[in-house]
Write an enzyme that holds these catalytic residues in place. Structure first.
Site, mmCIF file in Angstrom:
data_model
loop_
_atom_site.group_PDB
_atom_site.id
_atom_site.type_symbol
_atom_site.label_atom_id
_atom_site.label_comp_id
_atom_site.label_asym_id
_atom_site.label_seq_id
_atom_site.Cartn_x
_atom_site.Cartn_y
_atom_site.Cartn_z
ATOM 1 N N SER A 136 45.573 51.161 53.939
ATOM 2 C CA SER A 136 45.302 52.166 52.919
ATOM 3 C C SER A 136 44.246 53.140 53.429
ATOM 4 O O SER A 136 43.532 52.856 54.403
ATOM 5 C CB SER A 136 44.798 51.473 51.645
ATOM 6 O OG SER A 136 44.245 52.388 50.728
ATOM 7 N N TYR A 185 39.897 46.415 45.787
ATOM 8 C CA TYR A 185 41.052 46.966 46.510
ATOM 9 C C TYR A 185 40.620 47.496 47.873
ATOM 10 O O TYR A 185 41.251 47.208 48.896
ATOM 11 C CB TYR A 185 41.699 48.074 45.684
ATOM 12 C CG TYR A 185 42.936 48.661 46.322
ATOM 13 C CD1 TYR A 185 44.171 48.030 46.187
ATOM 14 C CD2 TYR A 185 42.879 49.837 47.061
ATOM 15 C CE1 TYR A 185 45.314 48.566 46.777
ATOM 16 C CE2 TYR A 185 44.007 50.375 47.652
ATOM 17 C CZ TYR A 185 45.224 49.740 47.504
ATOM 18 O OH TYR A 185 46.345 50.268 48.096
#
Length: 267
Positions: A159, A172
């Site tokens: 990510s 996250y």
């Protein structure tokens, strides 16, 4: 009857040798939607037998039906990948239809991102279990076996939060930073035995996980303007790179996080 021109035959042989996955088996977690499904479809189109693993059975069945209708060999396993016992059972079940996988893609993820001072223990545990523990455990299950066979590919989904804090990164962001580190650790362990391990870091792509972002048109436009390419990502942007990283052509690419983000991370 016309015959295939020699140059066309040679071209096909070249691309098959470099990028073809005929005879390979791929396991794709999160393969029933979003980027995971796009990757599963790409690997199948390149010739791999594909097993998709995710939690919801209906999208899994729809994905496998579509792959089979296109002439590919495919199967699915439904499991909660945040549960270690269920994940281990699912890994064993996924190896049954076509044998042990040659390619492992970990695209399953959860996106719980409240402000950090509101992040609960359960939010933390769930995020790390699915996004980081799962790829680690699947690597333990399949990576060493790939090394013993002398060939394998592991591709993790990273990510933008692997390298920067962005929009309540919280658990996250930690999980995705860990994914890039995990790819390096697994690469260090197994690359000398023919197993290449890498991660793909998307830009901003419309998927079920990013729906809250794409519900805000102004933010979507701002994110697109920030990229060098001038647009946000599409699922089709991950077809070629996933086949490349899963193929023989990536034999000397390992331990990397490859940003497929239109230049977003470079600005």
């Amino acid at each position: 009857m016309t015959s295939t021109p020699p140059i066309t035959t040679a071209r096909h042989a070249f691309f098959d040798a470099q990028f073809g996955l005929t005879g390979r088996t791929a396991l794709v977690t999160g393969g029933s939607s979003g980027i995971g499904r796009a990757v599963a479809e790409a690997l199948a189109a390149a010739g791999a037998r594909v097993v998709v693993v995710a939690r919801r059975e209906e999208p899994l069945r729809e994905t496998v039906d579509a792959l089979r209708a296109a002439g590919h060999e495919a199967a699915y396993v439904s499991a909660d990948l945040g549960d270690r016992a269920a994940l281990r059972e699912a890994a064993d079940a996924a190896a049954e239809p076509f044998g042990e996988p040659d390619v492992l893609v970990t695209a399953a993820g959860v996106n719980l991102r409240p402000p950090l001072d509101e992040l609960s223990d359960d939010d933390w545990d769930t995020t790390l279990a699915v996004n980081l523990d799962g790829p680690f455990l699947l690597g333990q299950r399949f990576g060493a076996a790939m090394a013993r066979r002398g060939w394998g590919r592991i591709v993790h989904l990273a990510s933008q939060q692997s390298i920067r804090a962005f929009g309540n990164s919280g658990a996250y962001g930690v999980s995705k930073a860990g994914i890039s580190a995990l790819a390096r650790s697994q690469a260090e362990a197994w690359s000398r035995h023919g197993v290449c391990v890498n991660a793909i870091a998307p830009g901003f792509v419309r998927t079920p996980l990013t729906k809250p972002v794409f519900d805000d048109p102004a933010r979507v436009a701002a994110l697109a303007a920030r990229t060098m390419a001038g647009r946000n990502g599409e699922l089709a942007d991950f077809v070629g790179v996933s086949v490349f990283l899963a193929s023989d052509s990536a034999r000397y690419v390992t331990g990397q996080t490859l940003f497929v983000d239109g230049g977003f991370s470079a600005t």
